[in-house]
Every structure is written in structure tokens, then in C-alpha cells.
Design a protein around this motif. Structure first.
Motif, PDB file in Angstrom:
ATOM      1  N   ASN A 563       0.824  -1.204   0.000  1.00 27.37           N
ATOM      2  CA  ASN A 563       0.000   0.000   0.000  1.00 27.37           C
ATOM      3  C   ASN A 563       0.866   1.265   0.000  1.00 27.37           C
ATOM      4  O   ASN A 563       0.665   2.180  -0.787  1.00 27.37           O
ATOM      5  CB  ASN A 563      -0.918   0.021   1.229  1.00 27.37           C
ATOM      6  N   TYR A 564       1.818   1.304   0.947  1.00 20.49           N
ATOM      7  CA  TYR A 564       2.596   2.537   1.153  1.00 20.49           C
ATOM      8  C   TYR A 564       3.423   2.909  -0.074  1.00 20.49           C
ATOM      9  O   TYR A 564       3.728   4.086  -0.287  1.00 20.49           O
ATOM     10  CB  TYR A 564       3.502   2.405   2.382  1.00 20.49           C
ATOM     11  N   SER A 565       3.792   1.919  -0.878  1.00 21.59           N
ATOM     12  CA  SER A 565       4.611   2.229  -2.065  1.00 21.59           C
ATOM     13  C   SER A 565       3.875   3.154  -3.031  1.00 21.59           C
ATOM     14  O   SER A 565       4.493   3.801  -3.875  1.00 21.59           O
ATOM     15  CB  SER A 565       5.030   0.949  -2.775  1.00 21.59           C
ATOM     16  N   PHE A 566       2.560   3.212  -2.907  1.00 23.85           N
ATOM     17  CA  PHE A 566       1.805   4.145  -3.766  1.00 23.85           C
ATOM     18  C   PHE A 566       1.781   5.562  -3.180  1.00 23.85           C
ATOM     19  O   PHE A 566       1.198   6.462  -3.774  1.00 23.85           O
ATOM     20  CB  PHE A 566       0.363   3.651  -3.955  1.00 23.85           C
ATOM     21  N   TYR A 567       2.432   5.737  -2.017  1.00 26.20           N
ATOM     22  CA  TYR A 567       2.341   7.038  -1.372  1.00 26.20           C
ATOM     23  C   TYR A 567       3.402   8.018  -1.884  1.00 26.20           C
ATOM     24  O   TYR A 567       4.381   8.356  -1.197  1.00 26.20           O
ATOM     25  CB  TYR A 567       2.387   6.953   0.159  1.00 26.20           C
ATOM     26  N   VAL A 568       3.197   8.453  -3.137  1.00 23.36           N
ATOM     27  CA  VAL A 568       3.985   9.573  -3.660  1.00 23.36           C
ATOM     28  C   VAL A 568       2.993  10.492  -4.368  1.00 23.36           C
ATOM     29  O   VAL A 568       3.038  10.683  -5.590  1.00 23.36           O
ATOM     30  CB  VAL A 568       5.093   9.104  -4.636  1.00 23.36           C
ATOM     31  N   PRO A 569       2.073  11.054  -3.627  1.00 18.82           N
ATOM     32  CA  PRO A 569       0.956  11.779  -4.244  1.00 18.82           C
ATOM     33  C   PRO A 569       1.415  12.967  -5.077  1.00 18.82           C
ATOM     34  O   PRO A 569       0.733  13.359  -6.026  1.00 18.82           O
ATOM     35  CB  PRO A 569       0.129  12.230  -3.043  1.00 18.82           C
ATOM     36  N   HIS A 570       2.577  13.492  -4.747  1.00 17.62           N
ATOM     37  CA  HIS A 570       3.049  14.712  -5.415  1.00 17.62           C
ATOM     38  C   HIS A 570       3.873  14.412  -6.652  1.00 17.62           C
ATOM     39  O   HIS A 570       4.244  15.320  -7.379  1.00 17.62           O
ATOM     40  CB  HIS A 570       3.880  15.542  -4.444  1.00 17.62           C
TER      41      HIS A 570
END
Lengths: 777, 777
Positions: A563-570
């Protein structure tokens, strides 16, 4: 699961019949989310009011002799729908949090034998608590009522922002009706939580007092003033934790009819004899009893229960009226209940005269804003504050100013991390206060950009906090220094980008350059072979035996690398390239929603639960909330449209257990509101809201500036969930996002909905949403 | 006794050589009364200053597991001269009280191994305390210094009203000099006294913080701001009473270089490395850290230790200059030390901006007065406040206004009984606040008489307090209801008369009539056969087996009937007739001073000690202080002249153990000042000061209004102790008293002193002092 689901639906029908219907508020069902993991409370609260007056059904201590009690987590809101007893009605509750606290100033009406302890659920007669039944329980915005079986007393609650109003209707001809005020009671209680408490019986109808506790809030000052509608006949108290000495003990029998009570274990009673009914007005203040009295007088003087209830309902009606929707009843229930849940926290934390307690313990006077508290920022920066930027801008401006004042009062000079009641509780990770400021500025909220930047920059350089020093040196937080290092690195990276955005808007080019560089730090942790964000040690080596599925001890807090690997919203474009390009990225996303995450991978993590999972995608907790929208950066944007409706249908049910995880001060609900609108703030600070697909045929945002923004979705249904085309003010709209400024001007956004993906509707370069890697900043 | 006496005198000679000489303050020896029962402290304090910065030589807990520790009484002032170790320097001390409290914010300079506990006197190396020697100890008004043997550190202390200033001179080339700040330390300490404490390291030279304690003061808020003259190198703390949980524990190592400390057991250290000297400025506030910072800046900004010391000494010089005397050196030492002791309490209890904490816990702003605290009223109404009416009128006006504000803030609406730090501690008996108000009005201090009467009347009708209800019903407090009932009855009776006097002055005739009647209540308890005040039961019967000599359990608090039976200051003529007329009354008085009171009769009573006794007359405690003056109502007034000088010579010695009982916030000393002047306020409220005989050849009162009142006593000596005649402004003066108004106008009162009583100098009816029974009111 299924049985539970139908049982909950069945319960809803019972509940629905208890809801007081009146325009929009009739669709709000405060019981939704009061079962299982939602952690919301059913009691009465005014929009963003300090007082949240709600029944507490149990009092699980946070620890016993220092040993953490797991069940405390269940009772973050003081209420679990499954319970059959009510301890009493306390005045402060947080909405949907994953950590418990408060439950201040418990009031319980009783009669019969005097009991000054709550007793246990298994043995109701061992204390003052009562059995109750949901069939005689009603909840609606600004109102709560329950029949207390043991005492045959009907309890009704309503509130103004700083005052809780109780109306108790007693059985006929009982000579011994009384009110218990328990100053020991609390949510997140433990032996020694109450540092000191005090009650003064000012006259036969008025009490003042306070308690100071050290719970999750390290020092919480709750002053109060309580007005009774009828005279006290006699009164007294017991002191469970009697201090070894005070001069008082010698001279007086303090325990009966002595108008001063003080100690660490006070449970008091006030006898009223044979009365039909009694109204209590309980005003709170964090400043002083004088402040509480002023709040009491200013908000409730000369008004009876029904008037105050009417005012509270009118206020809710007005606030909920910020959005009008078309849809079926259950859709409206889910929508307005979600909207209701976005308007509880943060809470007004100042007296009517503007005085409030600051983070440094000093009393301040707010002159040009209203001070707020309860900032669950790790959650709420994602969608709640962005939602405020559209429908609750005044609250967000005040919230941001409160946060900036907090940073000035902070000895570290930093914005709040997770703060409540003039305390920093340091919960979770990141310095997401910067995101809230950045997004508010992006949304055009009038702020002093230089002051905002000052607070943001010092927040990002507070080296004592979560390895910021290492992060600045290495570009990442090493796993050997911090077990949550990988998730922290990703979040710092985003936060730094948010600072970069504000620096750009403030024309501070050196600062922009510095933070643009910091914003790319995320990329250091993507493993070149697996494409998963992977913890690194300080020496630069990767963690061995790494499990991207495990939520525990793999470098991520409350989540796994999947899940966290998708956390590059910017920088979604940058992320796509790290993962191996469009096709691989899409495959990865598809797998997330469809693969199975076995229990063993999350059973250590309180906040990741079965109810909140869809495949391996975790909707019950925050780090993944933006993921369903990431298809918008790919060649298959219609997959967002599919999954968003899937999540809305399966993870938001208009039932007691209908919230699939903690509502987290409205973040879970704000996700729902945004997704129902058809867009979502994937990267707050960009000013862009990424298009998904509207959930309802028509939704009108009645903006504070008087303009209207209408979202139409002709023919939308579970079947017709795909967007064929979009028009904005009648003109074809090809962008993957819409900007705050477009919405705030008012207009009509029209979606043509169909039952099959429009695979030709792709976004060309200039129509795709922002990404750091591909931006021209 | 004799040995002790000479030993003390010997010590004085050592001390005298340490006193810094400069005009009047050179005669003040703060060590007088620091041994045995005086309970005064030797440290630095400004006149009526909040900060009383003084060494604490031991830390006897008030109780251990609830069991009272007798030695706590010895340490009311934190210092006993006989001790050989110093724990540190704390910032709040009461002067001469018979109950202990305070000792807030202990500072101790150390070096060598870090120790964060005080250790014991028997094992100095077990903690941070140090050995010291009186030969390297200096004390004078506004200044204290001592050499700490263990650390080779010279400590110097001075103060402004709200700031304690420390200057430490360190040994050469030690790399490890540090400051300990112990927030657990306190006088009247016990486990659990500290409710909460907090320290913020604002920057490398500034701390702010607070502690809230529950000791004798039920809730005592002490906020502080501490400025160092040099930067802190590193710091940390331990928390003896670590709370079970706060969010902080997880995220930080709070114990080293973390700028927030909080808990119930904080002892902190601040390392400064190799430095020659360090100055600390420690400002207090009862309101907030902001208030403490403002006090710090306002009182000490830009000033160094020597400047502040000079200002404090100048202020003392000015205040002590209210009286100039002629006499030998030891007489001047005794006189000015006594005068010094009358100017310590009550203490300023408000910030420089006027904000103060009220009795109800709310913060008030004093606009037209300075708020004071520490009112040991059972003691000080007798002579201290009357003395203020002559030489310290501004302080007394402010003290009275503080007391009236207290009554408004009180839930009972009553004047203080014994109050300190915004708390009522309910110590001792009576409602003598009324006497202070009544006497201030009698002395022409400008007050709102109606408001004063309101506070006085409600104080006298607070039925929950010490059987006021029974007293109002029966005219006395029955022994079966209250073991101190007889003494309470006598004191209520006097207090009621004081209210009567104010009612007369306010022309409130119904109230005057009511209280005139209450003022006669004393007479109910005089046994017709014995003439002793004797406890009665509620049924009207006398206590059987009554011992008028025993100080314990015979109806009198801290005294026996022999002494207490003389306590009818407002109606001595009535008392004389109760006792059987002039001759019998004189015989009774004579016996009091000459008979023997065996130990067994007072050994249960902490406040009645051998040192304070002369015959059966108890000068070491307050109830008898007026008795030596009662001969003035008889046909043998010269006997007052004899005994007063006897008491001054034997019960006031310029030695460490020279005070024969607790100085009680200056009451014992005020007796000395009045008696040295040649008159005494037997019945405060009458406006009359009863003539005795001056002690010194000349005494000039430099009144605040600019006038001078001179008292001459030509030829006075121990031999020439009798008054032959008196002239006032050159005219023969035949009255037994002088009035405030006569003194305040200025003038010369001339006594001709001889070695034999002038037995012809008798007072005719209109020259005798006031008595209720013989007054024409």
C-alpha cells in the motif's frame, strides 16, 4: 461478515424510525459507525462545538498498573453500540479517533439507593450505571435521548457550542431523584489520570469547578459551570483518592452540604427530591470557571432545552445545506451522515470572549480568528481540510490560524502533529500541518504566506522529531534508527513538496529550490528490482528478508509496503517510472485491489482490520486513501471510476457497523463526500482535485461566497458508473482534474455516465494531473 | 537554658561580624530567631516581597504514609541554625509561622558526580546537598551568602519583590559546574504533594515552567521564568514519579536535551562547563509563565546582581527608616531586626501588570490596590496590622482590600481566616479578619465601610465554621460540640465587638445593636465561683473536673484557661467584675506572671513551649500578648511597666534562639516594636493604644504623611523602668492610652522615667481606656 452485515442493516431500520425528521438533518443517522471500528459517538454536538455530550457505555481503563488494556481502543468515543448499559453522559468526545481521551465531567441522573461508583456492565446494580435499550434511544444532529431502564428516567441531551444541556424526566412521585457528577470518570482513564478536581456550590442552582487531567493530553484543563433548573435539596461527595492532608479535614464535614469539594477522586451527588423534570446546563471552558460562566450566560441565558435544541438543529441544517443532493433515501443517509461527521472536529477551543489556553499553558485572546483544537492531522490533511477549502472555508482559515498560533506557542516553534486541548500528543508521523497550510494557500484562503512558511520550515527542521536530522543528512530515515523509517521518508517527502509549493506561491525561490530537492527524497527507497518502497539502513544497504505484505515491523507504520509504495501523491509520474512504467503500474494497482491479504500480515496492527480491506487495499486506514485515484495518471483512468464506486458501496454502509475503520475526525467521511462529488485531492497543495466519477445524479455545492457549483451525473447508477464525457459550464472538459478556483467561482460540471468504460477518454499531457517529475515549475 | 543562652550569645558575636553594615539595615540580624522556635528564615527578601529566597537545611516530610512527622514543625521556614547541611535555595518561605508550606523551586549549584536527589544530612554524599559552616555565612536585609563546602561554590542571593537573584562563584577550572532545579523539593512535603510540574527550555539562557502543589495550601500554582547569565551547555532530568503514560515517551528521549519536561517528580540539571560565575534570575508568578516573564523583565532587565542587591537594600533602608531610635547597639539590633520581621509578610501576590490568582482560582486584575497574601490573622490582627496602621498604612490598606476581595471570591463570602497563595487553610479560630478591617477603619484608613461591613457580617454568620450556628443560638460554643469551644467563644465575642465598632462608625444602628449584644457573649462562660472562663456543654452545664492550667483538651486551643480567661480585650471592666473586682483581678494578674506552670500542662501543645513562658504567662504564643497591659484598667498600672520590660529583656534576645516562640508573620516582633514605643493595641478596633512604658530613650516615627511622632523617655533604663509622668506636645498627659489620630498628626510624647512606681499616677474614669461595659456608646 454477512450475518453481521444483515444484522446491522436490520438495526438500521429500527434506528431509522427513531430519527427525528426535519429537512436535511433527517438523513443524518449518528448511530452509523458507533459499532465496531468507527469510533464515532451518537450524542449531541453543535457543528465544531467544544461540547460533545454523549453517553458513555463503558469505562475501560487505558492501563492497569502500567499494562495496556486492549479494549481501551474500542472505547475511543466512550460508546459501543453492542453495549447494554450506560454509565452516564460526559461532555467531551473526539469523533472517530484511533486513540482515546477526554470523557470529561460525567453526569448521570439516578434515584433509589445512592451509589457513587459506576459499577460494572455485568453487575449493573453494583453502581450508578443503568441498563438501556436501543428501542428507546434516539439520535439526530444536536439531539440525543435515551430511557434509563433502571431509574425510569428519560434523558435528553442537546448542545450549544460550549454548553451541554440535559433534560431529565423523572418517574412520578419518587422522593429521591438526584444527579451524580463523577469527576473521576474519563475515556482513556487510569489510576492517577486526575491531577486535581474541584467543585464549588455557588448557590442552590449553580456549581462551578474544574478538573485537570494527564491522559493522552498531557495536561488537560476543563473548567465548568453547571446550572440546575431547580434548587438542590442536599448534596455531598466521596473522595476515592483522598489526599493525605488538607487543613479542611479538621474543621468541616466536607462530605455533606459543604460547598467546596476538592481532590483527585471526587464523585458528587445532588439531591432534588420529588421533581418531574430537571434541566442542567453544563458550560465548559479551558480557561477558567469565569470563562465557563460567561459561556453559559452568553449561549444559553433565558433559553430552555427546546429552544437550544432548535438552534442547534437549525445550525446543523444550515451547515449540512452547504451541499444539496439528489439520490435515494439510503444514499442521502450515507451522504449526510458523512457530511455531518466532517463537521464535528476540529472543535472550537476558546471562550465566547475570545480567551483560550495556548500550547504553552498561557491564556491568549484570539482577536481575528476562532481558535480550534483536535487536529488529527496525519488523517485529516488528506481530504478533510481540502473539503473545508470548498464548503467550510471559514473554519479552515481559523483552523490554519490556530495551527500557526500553536507553532508560535510551541517551544519547538512547530505546527501541530496531532494536537488536542492545548497539547501536542505527537501521534503518528510526518509534519502534515504543512500540507494543510499549503493546501489552504493553494485554495486561495487569505493567509500571511511568510508567517505560514516560517512555521512550515521550522516544522520540517525540528531535528529531535522522528529522525528529521537523519532524513536531512541521508535523504531518508534509516530503518535501524526508526522502525517506521520508510513510511516516514515517504511522508516527509510529500510534506517537503507541500512547502515547496508554498515557497513558489510566496515567490521565495531559494526556499522553493531547497524543498523541491527534498521532495524527491522518496525515490531513494524504491528498490530497483522489486519496485517496492523498501527500508534502508543508515549504511545505505537494503533491509534483508523484506516482506512488502506485512504491516508490522517492515519499516511502515499502520500499513505495508504494498500500500505505502503508492504514497507519492506529489509525483505520481515519478512513481510510475520507479515501478516500471504505465503497464506495470496499472498491473500493480489492479493487483492491490484484487489480491488477498492474509490475516497474518495485519493482525498486529490495531488500525488495519478485515472490515477495511478490499483485496490488499486498506480503506479502513488512511495511507491508501488516494490510491484509487492514481489510475488518472495512467492510460486506464476508468479503473478509478470502477473502484471508487466499489469502495463506496462496500466500505460505507448506512449501518451501525457501516464504517470500515476509524472515522478519524472526519477523514473517512470526507473521502466519501469528495468521491460522491466525483473528485478527490490526491496531493493537497497542488490545488488540483483529481476526477473520479460522481456517485449521485445531482449534487449542488452552496458555496460560502454565495456561488453554486453543480455536479450532474445523468443516468448514474452502479451499472452506469463509467464516465463517457464531461462538460464544464456546457463546454467539453478534457482534464483529469478540476482546480479549487474553478469550483469556487461556481458553475456546472456535467458527467455523462455509461455502463462501459470509455477507453478512448485518455488525458493528453496538458490534461494530466500535476506530477513533480513532469511539472514545469 | 542558661548554657543555651550563652551559646546563642556567643554565636551572635560570630554573626555580628558577618553583617554588612550600612545605616539602619546594619542593625538587622536575620539569624535572630532562626534557631529553636522562631521559624524565621535567614535568606533574602524584599519588603513584603513574593520571593523569599532562602537556604533550606532540611526536608522533613510532613507525613510518611499518612503519619504526621513531628519534626516537620521545626522546618516551617526550611532552615534550622543547628543544621550543618544546605539542600539548596528555594524561593518561597513564610516568616515565623507555626505551620509549614512552600519552599518552591529549589536551586542548587553543584559540580562533580551528578546527583538528582537531595541525600540526607547524615550522608551528604548520597545526594546533591552540601556541608556549610556559619563562619562562611552572611545574612542582611536583601542579601544572603554562604560557601558550599562540598563544591567550593560561593552562593549569593538577593531579590526584587518578584524575582530571586542568585550569583554563584565557582572554583577555578572545574569542567562540570551545573545548576540543579528540583521541583519535587518543598517545605511540608509528602509523597503526592506535587500535582504537576513542567519546565520548558525556551532557549539556551531561559527556562519557563510551573508547579502545582497540594500542601497546606490546597492548590498552589507557582509559575516561573529563569534566566541564566551564561548559555546552558547540556541538560536533562529524571522523573521520580513517572506517570504511567504520555505520548512523549514513545517518540523522544525526553531525559536529555529535550526542551519539554513534565511530570510529578522532576529534578533537572543544567550543565555550564568551566565557568567562573553564573547569575540566575528566577521570577515567580501565580498567574502564568507569561506573568513570570513580565515580572522578570520589569524588575531586573539590564540589572546585575549588585544593582538589584543595592535596590533591595535601599528599599529596606527606606522602610526601616519609618522609625529612628536611640539606644545601644544590641537594643538597636533587637529593635531593627524586629522591625524587619514585621515587613516580610503579608506578601505581594500579583504580577507587575496587576494580575493575580483569586481565591476562586480565577485570574483578577487589581486596579486600585496591590494584592497581598499570607495572612496569619489569628496572630497578626493583634499587633502587626495595628502597627501597619501607624508605619505601613499603604500596605495595610492594600492588605485590607485584598481581604475584602478574598471575601468576594470566597464561596462562603467570608474574609480570610488564615490564607496563603489564594487558598484558605482554615488554621486556628475566630474570624479576626473583622478585627483588621475594624481597626483599619478606626485608624482612619480610607475604606468603603458598607462593603467592609458586608464582608464582616457574612464572616460572622458562616454557620458551617466552628459552631457559629451554636454560638448564635446559645451565645457560646459548647464543649461537647467543639473541644476549643471556650476559646472560640471569647474570640468570637471580641470579633463581634469589632464589627459593632465598625457598625457604629458606619452609623448602622440596627447592626451595631445586634453586634453589641453578641460582644457580651464572653460573659456566659465565666464561672461565678472560680472566675475562670470555663467550658459549658450544650445543655448549659459546666465541664466537670476542669483544670484551668492544662493547655490540652480543656476547651481552649493552644492555651489554658488561666491565660485565656484574660481574653476580653474589648471589655476589661466587664472582665474585672467577672473575676471579682480590682483587687482580685490584680492578684490574678500578679499570679499569672509569678506562679509556675509545670511542663505536664503544656507538653501536648506544640505552640506553648518552656522558652516562651514567664511563670504561667505564655509570651511564646499569641492569646496572652495583651495581658501585660491589662493593669492599665486597674489601680496598679505601673505593674504593666514592670512586666513589659521584663518580657522584652527576657523573651527577646538578639541571638539565634532569641525568639521565644514562632514569630508568626511578625506578630511577636510587632509586640516588641509597640512595647518599645510605650503603647500597645489591646483591643484593635477601639482606636486606642494602651500606654506601657517606652523601652528606649528616644524613638521617632517618620510617618508616611510626612509628620513625625517622637517618643522620649528621659533616663529610661532597666532600673528606671517606671513612668513618673507623661507630656504630650509639652502638656501634661493623664490618659492611659493614646489614639491613632493623635499619633498620625505627629507630635512629641514625653515620658519621665524613674526607678520606682509612681503609685499616685492613677487614671480617673475619663482617662481610663475603653471598655464595653463602661462605655457610653
Amino acid at each position: 461478515m454477512r450475518t453481521k452485515y444483515w444484522l446491522s442493516l436490520f438495526l438500521l431500520f429500527i434506528l431509522a424510525s427513531n430519527v427525528i425528521y426535519s429537512q436535511r438533518i433527517k438523513y443524518v443517522n449518528p448511530f452509523i459507525g458507533t459499532g465496531s471500528m468507527g469510533h464515532v459517538f451518537p450524542g449531541a454536538v453543535s457543528p465544531h462545538g467544544l461540547v460533545a455530550l454523549s453517553p458513555d457505555t463503558d469505562t475501560i481503563p487505558h492501563n492497569v498498573n502500567g499494562v495496556y488494556q486492549k479494549r481501551a481502543y474500542e472505547y475511543c468515543a466512550g460508546y459501543q453500540y453492542k453495549d447494554s448499559t450506560i454509565v452516564g453522559f460526559s461532555h467531551t468526545h473526539m469523533s472517530g479517533t484511533g486513540h482515546s481521551d477526554l470523557g470529561d465531567i460525567l453526569v448521570m441522573p439516578t434515584n433509589g439507593p445512592l451509589k457513587l461508583n459506576p459499577g460494572t456492565a455485568n453487575n449493573v446494580n453494583s453502581g450508578y450505571r443503568s441498563l438501556f435499550s436501543h428501542s428507546k434511544e434516539i439520535a439526530s444532529p444536536g439531539y440525543y435521548s435515551v430511557f434509563l431502564d433502571k431509574y425510569k428516567i428519560t434523558a435528553e441531551l442537546t448542545t450549544s457550542p460550549r454548553v451541554g444541556i440535559h433534560r431529565y424526566t423523572f418517574p412520578k412521585d419518587r422522593p429521591d431523584n438526584r444527579i451524580i457528577i463523577d469527576l473521576i470518570h474519563g475515556i482513556y482513564n487510569y489510576d492517577g489520570k486526575v491531577l486535581w478536581s474541584s467543585v464549588r456550590v455557588e448557590n442552590e442552582r449553580l456549581l462551578t469547578g474544574y478538573r485537570i487531567t494527564s491522559g493522552w493530553a498531557r495536561e488537560n484543563y476543563q473548567y465548568f459551570a453547571i446550572e440546575f433548573s431547580k434548587p438542590i435539596v442536599k448534596y455531598g461527595y466521596k473522595d476515592k483518592e483522598k489526599k493525605k492532608y488538607t487543613g479542611f479535614w479538621r474543621k468541616f464535614n466536607q462530605f455533606e452540604n459543604f460547598p467546596e469539594m476538592a481532590g483527585q477522586g471526587i464523585c458528587a451527588y445532588f439531591e432534588f427530591g420529588n421533581i418531574d423534570s430537571l434541566t442542567l446546563k453544563v458550560a465548559l471552558s479551558a480557561v477558567s470557571t469565569r470563562g465557563a460562566l460567561e459561556n453559559l450566560r452568553h449561549e444559553t441565558n433565558g433559553k430552555d432545552f427546546d429552544q437550544i435544541r432548535k438552534e442547534s438543529e437549525d445550525e446543523w441544517e444550515k451547515r449540512l445545506g452547504r451541499i444539496d443532493v439528489k439520490g435515494d433515501s439510503l444514499q442521502k443517509v450515507m451522504f449526510y451522515t458523512s457530511l455531518y461527521h466532517t463537521m464535528i472536529n476540529p472543535s472550537k477551543y476558546q471562550d465566547v470572549n475570545g480567551e483560550y489556553r495556548g500550547l504553552d499553558g498561557n491564556i491568549y485572546k484570539a482577536t481575528n480568528f476562532t481558535n480550534y483544537t483536535i487536529f488529527s492531522l496525519w488523517d485529516t490533511y488528506r481530504a478533510l481540510h481540502p473539503l473545508f477549502n470548498i464548503i467550510n472555508r471559514e473554519v479552515n482559515r481559523d483552523a490554519v490560524l490556530s495551527m500557526i498560533e500553536h507553532s508560535k506557542q510551541s517551544v519547538h516553534k512547530i505546527l501541530p502533529i496531532w494536537s488536542h486541548m492545548a497539547n501536542e500528543n505527537w501521534c503518528m508521523i510526518g509534519y502534515h500541518g504543512v500540507s494543510v497550510l499549503s493546501d489552504a494557500i493553494a485554495a486561495g484562503i487569505d493567509l500571511d504566506k511568510e508567517q505560514a512558511l516560517k512555521s512550515m520550515v521550522s516544522s520540517s527542521n525540528f531535528v529531535l522529531y522522528d529522525n528529521i536530522g537523519d532524513y536531512k543528512k541521508l535523504g531518508y530515515v534509516p530503518f535501524d534508527k526508526n522502525k517506521s523509517g520508510a513510511s516516514i521518508t515517504l511522508e516527509y517527502s510529500y510534506d517537503d513538496w507541500a512547502i515547496y509549493q508554498t515557497a513558489l506561491r510566496a515567490n521565495n525561490i531559494p526556499l522553493a529550490t531547497e524543498y523541491k530537492s527534498r521532495a524527491k527524497n522518496y525515490s531513494i527507497l524504491y528498490h530497483p528490482i522489486t519496485g517496492f518502497c523498501t527500508p534502508k539502513f543508515a549504511d545505505g544497504s537494503w533491509k534483508k528478508d523484506f516482506s512488502p505484505l506485512n504491516t508490522h515491523n517492515e519499516g511502515f507504520i499502520e500499513g505495508n509496503s504494498w500500500n505505502y509504495s503508492f504514497y507519492v501523491p506529489h509525483d505520481v509520474d515519478g512513481l510510475i517510472s520507479k515501478i516500471g512504467g504505465d503497464t506495470k503500474f496499472i498491473q500493480r494497482l489492479d493487483s492491490l485491489f484484487t489480491m488477498h491479504l492474509p490475516d497474518e500480515f495485519f493482525e498486529h496492527t490495531e488500525d488495519v482490520t478485515k472490515e477495511g480491506i478490499m483485496g490488499n487495499y486498506v480503506h479502513g486506514n488512511e495511507p491508501s486513501h488516494h490510491i484509487p485515484y492514481l489510475y488518472s495518471w495512467t492510460t486506464q483512468p476508468w479503473k478509478s471510476q470502477f473502484w471508487i464506486r466499489e469502495i463506496m458501496n462496500k466500505k460505507y454502509l448506512p449501518t451501525v457497523e457501516g464504517l470500515c475503520g476509524n472515522d478519524d475526525c472526519g477523514q473517512m467521511s470526507a473521502w466519501y463526500i469528495f468521491s460522491a462529488m466525483g473528485f478527490y485531492p490526491v496531493s493537497p497543495g497542488s490545488g488540483e482535485l483529481i476526477l473520479g466519477a460522481p456517485y449521485l445524479p445531482e449534487l449542488i455545492i452552496n458555496l460560502e461566497n454565495g456561488a453554486k457549483f453543480t455536479i450532474k451525473a445523468m443516468g448514474v447508477s452502479d451499472k452506469n458508473r463509467y464516465v463517457k464525457s464531461v462538460k464544464f459550464n456546457g463546454i467539453q472538459y478534457n482534464k483529469a482534474y478540476i482546480r479549487y478556483e474553478d469550483i469556487l467561482k461556481g458553475g456546472v460540471l456535467e458527467f455523462e455516465m455509461v455502463d462501459k468504460p470509455n477507453k478512448k477518454r485518455l488525458f493528453r499531457n496538458d490534461e494530466r494531473p500535476y506530477s513533480l517529475s513532469s511539472s514545469k515549475d
